[in-house]
Design an enzyme around this catalytic site. Structure first.
Site, mmCIF file in Angstrom:
data_model
loop_
_atom_site.group_PDB
_atom_site.id
_atom_site.type_symbol
_atom_site.label_atom_id
_atom_site.label_comp_id
_atom_site.label_asym_id
_atom_site.label_seq_id
_atom_site.Cartn_x
_atom_site.Cartn_y
_atom_site.Cartn_z
ATOM 1 N N SER A 1 28.095 1.366 145.156
ATOM 2 C CA SER A 1 29.077 -0.406 144.332
ATOM 3 C C SER A 1 27.644 -1.727 144.560
ATOM 4 O O SER A 1 27.979 -2.520 144.068
ATOM 5 C CB SER A 1 30.513 -0.545 144.454
ATOM 6 O OG SER A 1 31.055 -0.290 145.941
ATOM 7 N N GLU A 2 27.930 -1.636 146.011
ATOM 8 C CA GLU A 2 26.925 -2.556 146.423
ATOM 9 C C GLU A 2 26.255 -3.453 147.188
ATOM 10 O O GLU A 2 26.285 -1.839 148.740
ATOM 11 C CB GLU A 2 28.447 -4.336 147.084
ATOM 12 C CG GLU A 2 28.743 -4.780 146.538
ATOM 13 C CD GLU A 2 30.159 -4.624 145.291
ATOM 14 O OE1 GLU A 2 29.592 -5.041 143.950
ATOM 15 O OE2 GLU A 2 30.677 -3.896 145.670
ATOM 16 N N THR A 3 25.466 -3.467 147.411
ATOM 17 C CA THR A 3 23.936 -2.801 148.270
ATOM 18 C C THR A 3 24.062 -4.368 149.171
ATOM 19 O O THR A 3 23.493 -5.663 148.163
ATOM 20 C CB THR A 3 22.792 -2.386 148.542
ATOM 21 O OG1 THR A 3 22.989 -1.346 147.655
ATOM 22 C CG2 THR A 3 21.431 -2.780 148.700
#
Length: 238
Positions: free
Chosen positions: A54-56
């Site tokens: 969902s996030e990096t």
């Protein structure tokens, strides 16, 4: 000449000992701001798409350590990407970034994250070894909503109008919305048409409920950001 490899870390936030639980984030650390990839937004977006979390988060060390008595501060630039776009703030990827830095540098006990639009975020290593972070509040923007907007939300969630207590639009990575529902509804079992919600909210769509003991349960959908449903989120519902 090929670019040098970059270290990365896959971190499970909001969990203590169980692998493959919590909310996953990829953390990529550049050696310095002189690395051209640290300024290449498209490169970062494509790498985030490869990780498909969902996030990096991307970290750039900014200067040497600053020691003041018992406090040792390090500073990093920080940016967050979904598999599709850059976002202005992400709680779990910030927590995962702090955990990574503290793990790599045992002498540091304070981190300042310098961000593009969310100011300076501070993470602390507590005496017990836990990590705490400070995050800015995201202001809601209460406003009149149209009957068609309300109907879209009701149909997408599959509840009656009486089971929806409040609908609050706000701005975060686009048009977002918090939908507070009756605490007697089985939130986990709801079949939510996130694509339908995205017609009126292309940022985050948060369905939340609170019980008498002040516990808050939430589910978060962001198909407009290439995240159909996020595993865990806490930032906009505080």
């Amino acid at each position: 000449m090929s670019a040098s490899p970059l270290p990365f870390h896959l971190i499970n936030a909001f969990t203590t000992s169980s692998p493959h639980t919590g909310n996953q984030a990829a953390i990529v650390i550049f050696p310095s701001g002189n690395d051209p990839r640290s300024h290449d937004t498209e490169w970062m977006r494509l790498v985030a798409r490869d990780f498909n979390y969902s996030e990096t988060a991307y970290l750039v060390p900014l200067d040497v350590k600053d020691k003041d008595q018992s406090t040792v501060t390090v500073r990093f630039g920080l940016r967050w990407f979904t598999p599709e776009v850059e976002v202005p703030l992400c709680g779990h990827a910030t927590l995962a970034s702090a955990f990574t830095i503290f793990s790599l540098d045992p002498s540091a006990n304070r981190i300042e994250f310098i961000t593009k639009v969310s100011g300076t975020l501070v993470a602390l290593r507590t005496p017990s070894g836990d990590v705490s972070i400070s995050l800015p509040a995201i202001p809601s923007s209460p406003s009149e909503i149209s009957s068609s907007y309300q109907e879209t939300i009701i149909n997408a969630i599959g509840l009656t109008s009486g089971e929806i207590l409040e609908v609050t639009p706000y701005e975060f990575a686009g048009k977002s919305v918090i939908v507070q529902i009756d605490p007697n509804v089985d939130l986990a079992s709801l079949t939510v048409d996130s694509r339908a919600i995205a017609l009126v909210a292309d940022g985050l769509s948060i369905i939340t409920q609170a019980n008498a003991s002040t516990e808050i349960s939430s589910r978060v959908f962001a198909p407009g950001l290439a995240v159909d449903e996020d595993s865990v989120i806490f930032l906009p519902t505080l």
